[in-house]
Design a protein around this motif. Structure first.
Motif, PDB file in Angstrom:
ATOM      1  N   LEU A 126       0.823  -1.205   0.000  1.00 15.75           N
ATOM      2  CA  LEU A 126       0.000   0.000   0.000  1.00 15.75           C
ATOM      3  C   LEU A 126       0.859   1.257   0.000  1.00 15.75           C
ATOM      4  O   LEU A 126       2.047   1.216   0.323  1.00 15.75           O
ATOM      5  CB  LEU A 126      -0.943   0.030   1.212  1.00 15.75           C
ATOM      6  N   ASP A 127       0.236   2.360  -0.388  1.00 16.03           N
ATOM      7  CA  ASP A 127       0.818   3.693  -0.270  1.00 16.03           C
ATOM      8  C   ASP A 127       0.350   4.232   1.075  1.00 16.03           C
ATOM      9  O   ASP A 127      -0.843   4.482   1.263  1.00 16.03           O
ATOM     10  CB  ASP A 127       0.319   4.565  -1.430  1.00 16.03           C
ATOM     11  N   ASP A 128       1.261   4.408   2.036  1.00 10.39           N
ATOM     12  CA  ASP A 128       0.841   4.749   3.398  1.00 10.39           C
ATOM     13  C   ASP A 128       0.553   6.238   3.596  1.00 10.39           C
ATOM     14  O   ASP A 128       0.503   6.725   4.730  1.00 10.39           O
ATOM     15  CB  ASP A 128       1.853   4.249   4.432  1.00 10.39           C
ATOM     16  N   THR A 129       0.315   6.970   2.479  1.00 11.29           N
ATOM     17  CA  THR A 129      -0.118   8.366   2.572  1.00 11.29           C
ATOM     18  C   THR A 129      -1.490   8.542   1.917  1.00 11.29           C
ATOM     19  O   THR A 129      -1.940   9.672   1.729  1.00 11.29           O
ATOM     20  CB  THR A 129       0.883   9.302   1.861  1.00 11.29           C
ATOM     21  N   PHE A 130      -2.148   7.440   1.577  1.00  9.18           N
ATOM     22  CA  PHE A 130      -3.367   7.486   0.772  1.00  9.18           C
ATOM     23  C   PHE A 130      -4.605   7.495   1.666  1.00  9.18           C
ATOM     24  O   PHE A 130      -5.405   6.562   1.675  1.00  9.18           O
ATOM     25  CB  PHE A 130      -3.377   6.281  -0.178  1.00  9.18           C
ATOM     26  N   ALA A 131      -4.761   8.557   2.435  1.00  7.42           N
ATOM     27  CA  ALA A 131      -5.911   8.676   3.329  1.00  7.42           C
ATOM     28  C   ALA A 131      -7.182   8.956   2.522  1.00  7.42           C
ATOM     29  O   ALA A 131      -7.122   9.630   1.503  1.00  7.42           O
ATOM     30  CB  ALA A 131      -5.660   9.816   4.306  1.00  7.42           C
ATOM     31  N   PRO A 132      -8.326   8.435   2.956  1.00  7.06           N
ATOM     32  CA  PRO A 132      -8.540   7.620   4.162  1.00  7.06           C
ATOM     33  C   PRO A 132      -8.507   6.112   3.882  1.00  7.06           C
ATOM     34  O   PRO A 132      -9.018   5.333   4.671  1.00  7.06           O
ATOM     35  CB  PRO A 132      -9.941   8.040   4.589  1.00  7.06           C
ATOM     36  N   MET A 133      -7.911   5.707   2.755  1.00  4.73           N
ATOM     37  CA  MET A 133      -7.896   4.292   2.392  1.00  4.73           C
ATOM     38  C   MET A 133      -6.840   3.519   3.174  1.00  4.73           C
ATOM     39  O   MET A 133      -7.091   2.433   3.704  1.00  4.73           O
ATOM     40  CB  MET A 133      -7.674   4.126   0.892  1.00  4.73           C
ATOM     41  N   GLY A 134      -5.619   4.076   3.242  1.00  2.00           N
ATOM     42  CA  GLY A 134      -4.535   3.468   4.010  1.00  2.00           C
ATOM     43  C   GLY A 134      -3.486   4.524   4.283  1.00  2.00           C
ATOM     44  O   GLY A 134      -2.898   5.066   3.348  1.00  2.00           O
ATOM     45  N   PHE A 135      -3.268   4.854   5.554  1.00  2.00           N
ATOM     46  CA  PHE A 135      -2.331   5.923   5.909  1.00  2.00           C
ATOM     47  C   PHE A 135      -1.906   5.771   7.369  1.00  2.00           C
ATOM     48  O   PHE A 135      -2.394   4.888   8.072  1.00  2.00           O
ATOM     49  CB  PHE A 135      -2.966   7.297   5.681  1.00  2.00           C
ATOM     50  N   ARG A 136      -1.000   6.621   7.804  1.00  2.00           N
ATOM     51  CA  ARG A 136      -0.520   6.549   9.187  1.00  2.00           C
ATOM     52  C   ARG A 136      -1.191   7.622  10.041  1.00  2.00           C
ATOM     53  O   ARG A 136      -1.259   8.783   9.642  1.00  2.00           O
ATOM     54  CB  ARG A 136       1.008   6.719   9.232  1.00  2.00           C
ATOM     55  N   ASP A 137      -1.662   7.202  11.218  1.00  2.00           N
ATOM     56  CA  ASP A 137      -2.270   8.168  12.133  1.00  2.00           C
ATOM     57  C   ASP A 137      -1.186   8.921  12.879  1.00  2.00           C
ATOM     58  O   ASP A 137       0.012   8.755  12.610  1.00  2.00           O
ATOM     59  CB  ASP A 137      -3.244   7.467  13.083  1.00  2.00           C
TER      60      ASP A 137
ATOM     61  N   ASP B 254       6.642   1.629  -3.064  1.00  2.00           N
ATOM     62  CA  ASP B 254       6.679   2.688  -4.061  1.00  2.00           C
ATOM     63  C   ASP B 254       5.512   2.436  -5.011  1.00  2.00           C
ATOM     64  O   ASP B 254       5.506   1.446  -5.739  1.00  2.00           O
ATOM     65  CB  ASP B 254       8.020   2.644  -4.803  1.00  2.00           C
ATOM     66  N   TRP B 255       4.513   3.325  -4.990  1.00  2.00           N
ATOM     67  CA  TRP B 255       3.297   3.097  -5.770  1.00  2.00           C
ATOM     68  C   TRP B 255       3.592   3.011  -7.259  1.00  2.00           C
ATOM     69  O   TRP B 255       2.879   2.355  -8.009  1.00  2.00           O
ATOM     70  CB  TRP B 255       2.286   4.210  -5.490  1.00  2.00           C
TER      71      TRP B 255
ATOM     72  N   THR C  16      -0.168  15.873 -10.220  1.00  2.00           N
ATOM     73  CA  THR C  16      -0.835  14.634  -9.817  1.00  2.00           C
ATOM     74  C   THR C  16       0.206  13.673  -9.262  1.00  2.00           C
ATOM     75  O   THR C  16       1.396  14.003  -9.200  1.00  2.00           O
ATOM     76  CB  THR C  16      -1.601  14.001 -11.003  1.00  2.00           C
ATOM     77  N   GLN C  17      -0.237  12.473  -8.849  1.00  2.00           N
ATOM     78  CA  GLN C  17       0.681  11.481  -8.292  1.00  2.00           C
ATOM     79  C   GLN C  17       1.261  10.604  -9.391  1.00  2.00           C
ATOM     80  O   GLN C  17       0.535  10.144 -10.277  1.00  2.00           O
ATOM     81  CB  GLN C  17      -0.026  10.598  -7.267  1.00  2.00           C
ATOM     82  N   GLU C  18       2.566  10.358  -9.314  1.00  2.00           N
ATOM     83  CA  GLU C  18       3.206   9.497 -10.301  1.00  2.00           C
ATOM     84  C   GLU C  18       2.717   8.060 -10.143  1.00  2.00           C
ATOM     85  O   GLU C  18       2.419   7.600  -9.043  1.00  2.00           O
ATOM     86  CB  GLU C  18       4.731   9.549 -10.151  1.00  2.00           C
ATOM     87  N   GLY C  19       2.592   7.355 -11.270  1.00  2.00           N
ATOM     88  CA  GLY C  19       2.169   5.961 -11.238  1.00  2.00           C
ATOM     89  C   GLY C  19       0.725   5.749 -10.869  1.00  2.00           C
ATOM     90  O   GLY C  19       0.305   4.618 -10.608  1.00  2.00           O
ATOM     91  N   SER C  20      -0.071   6.812 -10.842  1.00  2.00           N
ATOM     92  CA  SER C  20      -1.464   6.710 -10.391  1.00  2.00           C
ATOM     93  C   SER C  20      -2.429   6.608 -11.562  1.00  2.00           C
ATOM     94  O   SER C  20      -2.097   6.936 -12.710  1.00  2.00           O
ATOM     95  CB  SER C  20      -1.831   7.940  -9.551  1.00  2.00           C
ATOM     96  N   SER C  21      -3.664   6.188 -11.266  1.00  2.00           N
ATOM     97  CA  SER C  21      -4.697   6.168 -12.294  1.00  2.00           C
ATOM     98  C   SER C  21      -5.104   7.592 -12.652  1.00  2.00           C
ATOM     99  O   SER C  21      -5.678   7.823 -13.725  1.00  2.00           O
ATOM    100  CB  SER C  21      -5.910   5.370 -11.816  1.00  2.00           C
TER     101      SER C  21
ATOM    102  N   LEU D  18       2.842  19.339 -16.862  1.00  2.00           N
ATOM    103  CA  LEU D  18       2.240  18.338 -15.983  1.00  2.00           C
ATOM    104  C   LEU D  18       3.335  17.807 -15.070  1.00  2.00           C
ATOM    105  O   LEU D  18       4.300  17.209 -15.537  1.00  2.00           O
ATOM    106  CB  LEU D  18       1.629  17.195 -16.790  1.00  2.00           C
ATOM    107  N   ARG D  19       3.189  18.044 -13.774  1.00  2.00           N
ATOM    108  CA  ARG D  19       4.190  17.606 -12.803  1.00  2.00           C
ATOM    109  C   ARG D  19       3.649  16.449 -11.971  1.00  2.00           C
ATOM    110  O   ARG D  19       2.478  16.443 -11.592  1.00  2.00           O
ATOM    111  CB  ARG D  19       4.580  18.763 -11.872  1.00  2.00           C
ATOM    112  N   THR D  20       4.500  15.474 -11.681  1.00  2.00           N
ATOM    113  CA  THR D  20       4.099  14.326 -10.859  1.00  2.00           C
ATOM    114  C   THR D  20       4.925  14.281  -9.582  1.00  2.00           C
ATOM    115  O   THR D  20       6.098  14.679  -9.565  1.00  2.00           O
ATOM    116  CB  THR D  20       4.261  13.005 -11.624  1.00  2.00           C
TER     117      THR D  20
END
Length: 253
Positions: free
Chosen positions: A32-43, A73-74, A137-142, A160-162
């Protein structure tokens, strides 16, 4: 002597039975990408939390499996999966035609839009207004795939910056290094809610997509078991319970 041997064997056998009854049959490693709130991230305590984390824990318990979450690495998620460093990708993974060629998917469990976010008061009001602007946007993302799927629009951008994650992208928007952000609605709206009045979402977007859990194509047995667990969670209301915890409503398909 025979009594001692028999007693010893009884102790060993009882220990083996306890091990067999108490331990999960297998461990699955979820990338997982641990910065992808609220799907999966660190509290705030550094613990991995989120909607997908709770869903994965519940499914693993139903499959009598131990679960380990591994930040990756996503941009290299398919490589991590197919090289068997992880067993699943479960973190707001969009089902796309390109990804379907490389990995297997569960049935969709959530619908997501690729929204356009700008600073409040921006002169960007429509997708056409992105012409001559710096977009992030995020690199490697949909999200990147969705932008590239509309070359007639993307070709008008100044640049366009990623970036590695959407936290970084929104920070760049806040300080003015990019003028608009394209990204997953469920993620961007979560972060936007932390700074009310700072951002606006355009009515235009870069399309809808579905989230699914990704596995190796040859892992058909595990995929079937996981899908059965997800179907049961849906039927029993467990996925709705988890959804209401993170989104305030049941948005599970």
């Amino acid at each position: 002597m025979k009594k001692l041997i028999a007693a010893g064997m009884a102790v060993i056998m009882s220990g083996l039975l306890l091990i067999g009854c108490g331990a999960p049959q297998k461990k699955i490693v979820i990338g997982l990408d641990d910065t992808f709130a609220p799907m999966g991230f660190r509290d705030d305590g550094g613990n991995l939390v989120g909607f997908d984390v709770d869903m994965a824990k519940e499914a693993a318990a139903r499959l009598d499996m131990e679960v380990e979450f591994k930040p990756i690495d996503w941009n290299s998620k398919e490589v991590e999966l197919n090289s068997k460093k992880i067993d699943m990708i479960w973190n707001g993974l969009s089902i796309t035609d390109e990804r379907l060629q490389k990995i297997g998917f569960t049935k969709p469990y959530m619908t997501n839009r690729q929204i356009i976010v700008v600073l409040s008061g921006s002169d960007i009001k429509t997708k056409a207004d992105l012409a001559g602007k710096v977009v992030g946007t995020q690199e490697g993302s949909s999200s990147l795939d969705a932008i590239n799927a509309e070359p007639e629009v993307a070709s008008t951008f100044k640049e366009l910056r990623t970036y590695g994650d959407f936290v970084a992208v929104l920070n760049e928007l806040t300080i003015g290094r990019v003028e608009a952000v394209v990204g997953d609605e469920v993620v961007l709206k979560y972060y936007m809610s932390k700074k009310p009045g700072t951002y606006d979402v355009l009515e235009d977007n870069f399309g809808e997509e579905d989230y699914g859990v990704g596995l190796r194509k040859d892992d058909t047995e595990l995929l079937g078991k996981l899908q059965s667990a997800l179907d049961a969670m849906k039927a029993e209301g467990k996925s709705a319970e988890i959804s209401k915890k993170w989104f305030g409503e049941d948005i599970v398909k």
